[in-house]
Design a protein around this motif. Sequence first.
Motif, PDB file in Angstrom:
ATOM      1  N   THR A 116     -18.398  45.260  20.975  1.00  0.00           N
ATOM      2  CA  THR A 116     -18.505  46.507  21.734  1.00  0.00           C
ATOM      3  C   THR A 116     -19.307  46.306  23.024  1.00  0.00           C
ATOM      4  O   THR A 116     -20.220  45.494  23.072  1.00  0.00           O
ATOM      5  CB  THR A 116     -19.168  47.583  20.853  1.00  0.00           C
ATOM      6  N   TYR A 169     -15.563  46.595  15.404  1.00  0.00           N
ATOM      7  CA  TYR A 169     -16.057  47.337  16.551  1.00  0.00           C
ATOM      8  C   TYR A 169     -15.577  46.654  17.829  1.00  0.00           C
ATOM      9  O   TYR A 169     -16.102  45.611  18.210  1.00  0.00           O
ATOM     10  CB  TYR A 169     -17.589  47.399  16.541  1.00  0.00           C
ATOM     11  N   ALA A 193     -14.951  48.756  20.668  1.00  0.00           N
ATOM     12  CA  ALA A 193     -15.067  49.863  21.624  1.00  0.00           C
ATOM     13  C   ALA A 193     -15.644  49.413  22.968  1.00  0.00           C
ATOM     14  O   ALA A 193     -16.334  48.393  23.063  1.00  0.00           O
ATOM     15  CB  ALA A 193     -15.943  50.966  21.035  1.00  0.00           C
ATOM     16  N   TYR A 219     -15.058  50.863   8.680  1.00  0.00           N
ATOM     17  CA  TYR A 219     -15.409  51.379  10.005  1.00  0.00           C
ATOM     18  C   TYR A 219     -14.521  50.704  11.037  1.00  0.00           C
ATOM     19  O   TYR A 219     -14.519  49.487  11.164  1.00  0.00           O
ATOM     20  CB  TYR A 219     -16.879  51.104  10.331  1.00  0.00           C
ATOM     21  N   HIS A 228     -13.711  51.071  15.069  1.00  0.00           N
ATOM     22  CA  HIS A 228     -14.066  51.677  16.353  1.00  0.00           C
ATOM     23  C   HIS A 228     -13.294  50.974  17.465  1.00  0.00           C
ATOM     24  O   HIS A 228     -13.585  49.832  17.793  1.00  0.00           O
ATOM     25  CB  HIS A 228     -15.574  51.554  16.607  1.00  0.00           C
ATOM     26  N   SER A 235     -12.557  52.896  20.407  1.00  0.00           N
ATOM     27  CA  SER A 235     -12.648  53.877  21.492  1.00  0.00           C
ATOM     28  C   SER A 235     -12.925  53.227  22.846  1.00  0.00           C
ATOM     29  O   SER A 235     -13.390  52.095  22.925  1.00  0.00           O
ATOM     30  CB  SER A 235     -13.742  54.908  21.184  1.00  0.00           C
ATOM     31  N   ARG A 236     -12.616  53.992  23.883  1.00  0.00           N
ATOM     32  CA  ARG A 236     -12.906  53.626  25.272  1.00  0.00           C
ATOM     33  C   ARG A 236     -12.313  52.272  25.670  1.00  0.00           C
ATOM     34  O   ARG A 236     -12.979  51.404  26.192  1.00  0.00           O
ATOM     35  CB  ARG A 236     -14.406  53.691  25.525  1.00  0.00           C
ATOM     36  N   LYS A 240     -14.893  55.775   8.765  1.00  0.00           N
ATOM     37  CA  LYS A 240     -14.941  56.293  10.131  1.00  0.00           C
ATOM     38  C   LYS A 240     -13.908  55.591  10.993  1.00  0.00           C
ATOM     39  O   LYS A 240     -13.829  54.366  11.023  1.00  0.00           O
ATOM     40  CB  LYS A 240     -16.329  56.110  10.738  1.00  0.00           C
ATOM     41  N   ASP A 272     -12.618  55.749  15.041  1.00  0.00           N
ATOM     42  CA  ASP A 272     -12.881  56.260  16.382  1.00  0.00           C
ATOM     43  C   ASP A 272     -11.885  55.633  17.355  1.00  0.00           C
ATOM     44  O   ASP A 272     -11.944  54.435  17.633  1.00  0.00           O
ATOM     45  CB  ASP A 272     -14.310  55.938  16.812  1.00  0.00           C
ATOM     46  N   GLY A 285     -11.200  57.495  20.302  1.00  0.00           N
ATOM     47  CA  GLY A 285     -11.407  58.340  21.465  1.00  0.00           C
ATOM     48  C   GLY A 285     -11.284  57.600  22.793  1.00  0.00           C
ATOM     49  O   GLY A 285     -11.527  56.403  22.888  1.00  0.00           O
ATOM     50  N   GLN A 286     -10.892  58.331  23.795  1.00  0.00           N
ATOM     51  CA  GLN A 286     -10.772  57.870  25.182  1.00  0.00           C
ATOM     52  C   GLN A 286      -9.832  56.666  25.319  1.00  0.00           C
ATOM     53  O   GLN A 286     -10.144  55.660  25.937  1.00  0.00           O
ATOM     54  CB  GLN A 286     -12.144  57.592  25.781  1.00  0.00           C
TER      55      GLN A 286
END
Length: 174
Positions: free
Chosen positions: A88, A111, A113, A133, A135, A137-138, A156, A158, A160-161
């Motif tokens: 990330t 991860y 992101a 998990y 992630h 996002s972005r 979780k 994620d 997003g974006q």
Amino acid sequence: MELFVATCKDSVLNISINDLAGSLSPTFGNLSSLTDLSLARNNLLGEIPSEFGLLRNLKQLQLSENHLTGQFPYSIFNITSLVYLSVTQNNLSGNLPNDIGQALPNLRELYLAQNRFEGIIPASLSNASNIEYLHLSRNRFRAPIPLLGNMRKLIKLDLGQNSVFYYSSEFSVH
């Protein structure tokens, strides 16, 4: 740092938050006994050497919050022992491999992101049944989100974006 890496034989190497600067050395690939490598929150630059894929015993790889660039080496996706992978907040780019879900069968936390990954989220990711998990996002992912029904342990997610969407023939608005 090159001399240190060449002599370290421990299975855990954590040199996070140390203001390390410069590029990652390919000699990290010689540390075959490593199970946990954390270089997060430093000032590391450049690409992640493909030699990291030689770390076959690695369970945790933490490279977050650096200034790493280029494509994420596919060789790392061949480390079947990985449980935790975090890159990330870097500037990594490229597509995820189509077989990511089969390539990392033990992965629990992923991860990726705040990078520049792009393309589609591979449908095989749904086969990563141990993921808890996820992630992503972005980034610059696009297209439909693959069905994630096999991810029964997912806690979780994620996304997003990005420019992704979910389509299901079972869902409709009247």
